[in-house]
Motif scaffolding. Structure first.
Motif, mmCIF file in Angstrom:
data_model
loop_
_atom_site.group_PDB
_atom_site.id
_atom_site.type_symbol
_atom_site.label_atom_id
_atom_site.label_comp_id
_atom_site.label_asym_id
_atom_site.label_seq_id
_atom_site.Cartn_x
_atom_site.Cartn_y
_atom_site.Cartn_z
ATOM 1 N N UNK A 108 32.140 66.908 68.062
ATOM 2 C CA UNK A 108 31.791 67.450 66.748
ATOM 3 C C UNK A 108 32.562 68.707 66.366
ATOM 4 N N UNK A 109 33.362 69.236 67.295
ATOM 5 C CA UNK A 109 34.203 70.372 66.957
ATOM 6 C C UNK A 109 35.645 69.893 66.853
ATOM 7 N N UNK A 110 36.409 70.021 67.937
ATOM 8 C CA UNK A 110 37.827 69.630 67.876
ATOM 9 C C UNK A 110 37.998 68.136 67.625
ATOM 10 N N UNK A 111 37.004 67.341 68.028
ATOM 11 C CA UNK A 111 37.123 65.899 67.857
ATOM 12 C C UNK A 111 36.402 65.338 66.651
ATOM 13 N N UNK A 112 35.908 66.210 65.783
ATOM 14 C CA UNK A 112 35.109 65.729 64.657
ATOM 15 C C UNK A 112 35.840 64.727 63.780
ATOM 16 N N UNK A 113 37.098 65.003 63.524
ATOM 17 C CA UNK A 113 37.860 64.111 62.651
ATOM 18 C C UNK A 113 38.048 62.729 63.281
ATOM 19 N N UNK A 114 38.317 62.716 64.581
ATOM 20 C CA UNK A 114 38.507 61.432 65.263
ATOM 21 C C UNK A 114 37.207 60.630 65.277
ATOM 22 N N UNK A 115 36.094 61.332 65.460
ATOM 23 C CA UNK A 115 34.807 60.636 65.510
ATOM 24 C C UNK A 115 34.485 59.965 64.180
ATOM 25 N N UNK A 116 34.603 60.699 63.088
ATOM 26 C CA UNK A 116 34.183 60.115 61.811
ATOM 27 C C UNK A 116 35.063 58.936 61.407
ATOM 28 N N UNK A 117 36.339 58.986 61.773
ATOM 29 C CA UNK A 117 37.207 57.865 61.398
ATOM 30 C C UNK A 117 36.961 56.643 62.291
ATOM 31 N N UNK A 118 36.616 56.871 63.539
ATOM 32 C CA UNK A 118 36.247 55.734 64.398
ATOM 33 C C UNK A 118 34.984 55.062 63.862
ATOM 34 N N UNK A 119 34.074 55.870 63.323
ATOM 35 C CA UNK A 119 32.827 55.319 62.791
ATOM 36 C C UNK A 119 33.071 54.553 61.489
ATOM 37 N N UNK A 120 33.814 55.142 60.572
ATOM 38 C CA UNK A 120 34.021 54.467 59.282
ATOM 39 C C UNK A 120 34.867 53.201 59.446
ATOM 40 N N UNK A 121 35.798 53.224 60.418
ATOM 41 C CA UNK A 121 36.619 52.040 60.647
ATOM 42 C C UNK A 121 35.852 50.937 61.360
ATOM 43 N N UNK A 122 34.738 51.326 61.966
ATOM 44 C CA UNK A 122 33.909 50.365 62.695
ATOM 45 C C UNK A 122 34.652 49.779 63.893
ATOM 46 N N UNK A 123 35.195 50.696 64.710
ATOM 47 C CA UNK A 123 35.826 50.295 65.965
ATOM 48 C C UNK A 123 34.750 49.744 66.890
ATOM 49 N N UNK A 124 34.980 48.589 67.471
ATOM 50 C CA UNK A 124 33.934 47.942 68.286
ATOM 51 C C UNK A 124 33.825 48.611 69.663
#
Length: 343
Positions: A108-124
Motif C-alpha cells: 500500500x506504500x511503494x507497491x500501491x500502484x502495482x496492486x491497484x493495476x493487478x486488481x483492475x486487470x483481474x490477474x488470476x
C-alpha cells in the motif's frame, strides 16, 4: 507431481508436510505470520492443484520471507513489485497457481500502484495482504494503515496521516474478489483462502495479522474472545447481517447502515440487511465500516463477481491475431513498421 501423490511415499494424498520447506522459520516468536503460514500449508493439499505448478511471490517485509518456507516454487522479489512479477508469470504460463504474499507497507506504500493495476486487470492470482498496521521488519515505523495519531519511532508526536482502508482500496480498484479475515481465527482464514482460490481472477484477501513486538494488540478488539462477538461481524452470502451472538444486527437507514438491538420489541432479524456478495454497492457500504466505533467490522467474502481475467483476454487476442495474420517470426517483427538500418 500430480494431485493426490505425496511425493514422499507416505500416502495417496498431499499433506501439510509436503508444502513445508527445510528452512528454519525466522519470524519473531508469537508473530501472527506463523498462523498464516500454517493455514496456507494446510489448505494447499485440499485445493487439488499440481504441486509443481504452485508459486509464491513476495515483496519486501516480514511477509517477504514466506516463499522460503514453502516447498513450492517461489520468488522473494523487490519492494512492492510482487504483483508485476506475478502478472508476467501468470500470463506467460496460465497453468501456474500464483499466490502473492505482501504486507501493508509493501502493498500500500511503494507497491500501491502495482496492486491497484493487478486488481483492475483481474490477474488470476491470490493476493494475501498481511496487515499489522506497522513496518515490522525495519523495527516499528508507522505504515499506510497505521491509525491517525500513531506514536512510533518515525512519528514520535503521532502520525498525521489518514490511514488506508485496504478493503476500500481494493473495491475502489474494481477488484473482482475482496475478503477480510484474521490470523487468530484459522478456521475462518482457511475458508476464506479456499474461497479466494476458487475464484477466477484477482482475489484480494486482507488478513489482520498481529505484530506482537512492534504493534501488539492492534486488532484485539476484533479478534479476542471478550470483544470479538460485539466488534466483528461475519458476513455470509444470502444471510442477514447479525452479530453479538444474534442479539444485534445491521439495517439500512436510507443509504447508511444502522446497528439495531434484536432483543428489543422494536426490531427483529427480518429487519436486518440480507447480504449479497455480488452487489458492489452493498460491498462499498460495508467496506466503508472502518471509522465508526458503533458498528462492527465486517469479515468474510465481501464482494465477488465473475468477469474475464487479464490472461484470458490476452491469449484470446493473440489467438485471434495469429489466426488472421499467421504466426509470424521474430525477424519479421524486428524488421516491420518504422525501422531502419544505420550504416
Amino acid at each position: 507431481m500430480p494431485p493426490g501423490f505425496s511425493g514422499d511415499g507416505g500416502g495417496n494424498g498431499l499433506s501439510r508436510k509436503d508444502f513445508q520447506s527445510d528452512q528454519d522459520v525466522r519470524w519473531c516468536p508469537g508473530c501472527g505470520d506463523y498462523a498464516i503460514l500454517s493455514t496456507v500449508q494446510r489448505v494447499l493439499p485440499e485445493l487439488g492443484v499440481d504441486k509443481e505448478n504452485v508459486v509464491f511471490i513476495s515483496g519486501i517485509g516480514c511477509s517477504g520471507r514466506f516463499p522460503y518456507y514453502m516447498d513450492t516454487y517461489g520468488m522473494h522479489s523487490i519492494h512492492g513489485r510482487a504483483p508485476a512479477f506475478a502478472t508476467g508469470l501468470k500470463v506467460s504460463n496460465p497453468a501456474l497457481d500464483v499466490w502473492i504474499v505482501t504486507g501493508d507497507g509493501d502493498a500500500l506504500s511503494i507497491g500501491g500502484n502495482h496492486l491497484i493495476h493487478a486488481l483492475r486487470r483481474n490477474i488470476d492470482t491470490q493476493i494475501l495482504l498481511f496487515n499489522n498496521k506497522i513496518y515490522g521488519l525495519t523495527k516499528g515505523q508507522y505504515s499506510p494503515t497505521s491509525e491517525l495519531g500513531k506514536v512510533t519511532k518515525s512519528t514520535p508526536y503521532g502520525s498525521v496521516d489518514a490511514p488506508f482502508n485496504p478493503v476500500a482500496v481494493a473495491l475502489g480498484a474494481d477488484a473482482s474478489f475482496v475478503g477480510r479475515t484474521m490470523d487468530r481465527d484459522p478456521k475462518h482464514m482457511k475458508a476464506l483462502m479456499k474461497a479466494a482460490h476458487a475464484h477466477a481472477g484477482a482475489s484480494f484477501l486482507e488478513i489482520y495479522q498481529n505484530c506482537n513486538i512492534f504493534n501488539d494488540g492492534a486488532f484485539f478488539e476484533f479478534t479476542e474472545r471478550d470483544t470479538k462477538s460485539e466488534r466483528a461481524l461475519f458476513v455470509e452470502d444470502g444471510q442477514p447481517l447479525t452479530y453479538a451472538n444474534g442479539t444485534k444486527g445491521l439495517r439500512l437507514d436510507g443509504l447508511s447502515l444502522e446497528a439495531i438491538d434484536l432483543e428489543s420489541d422494536r426490531w427483529s432479524v427480518s429487519d436486518c440487511l440480507v447480504y449479497d456478495t455480488s452487489d458492489r454497492q452493498m460491498a462499498h457500504l460495508l467496506g466503508r465500516i472502518f471509522w465508526e466505533d458503533d458498528l462492527p467490522r465486517p469479515f468474510g467474502v465481501l464482494y465477488q463477481e465473475a468477469r474475464p481475467t487479464y490472461g484470458d483476454l490476452v491469449h484470446q487476442q493473440l489467438e485471434a491475431v495469429t489466426e488472421k495474420k499467421g504466426a509470424g517470426t521474430l525477424h519479421d517483427l524486428l524488421h516491420s513498421g518504422d525501422t531502419w538500418t544505420i550504416d
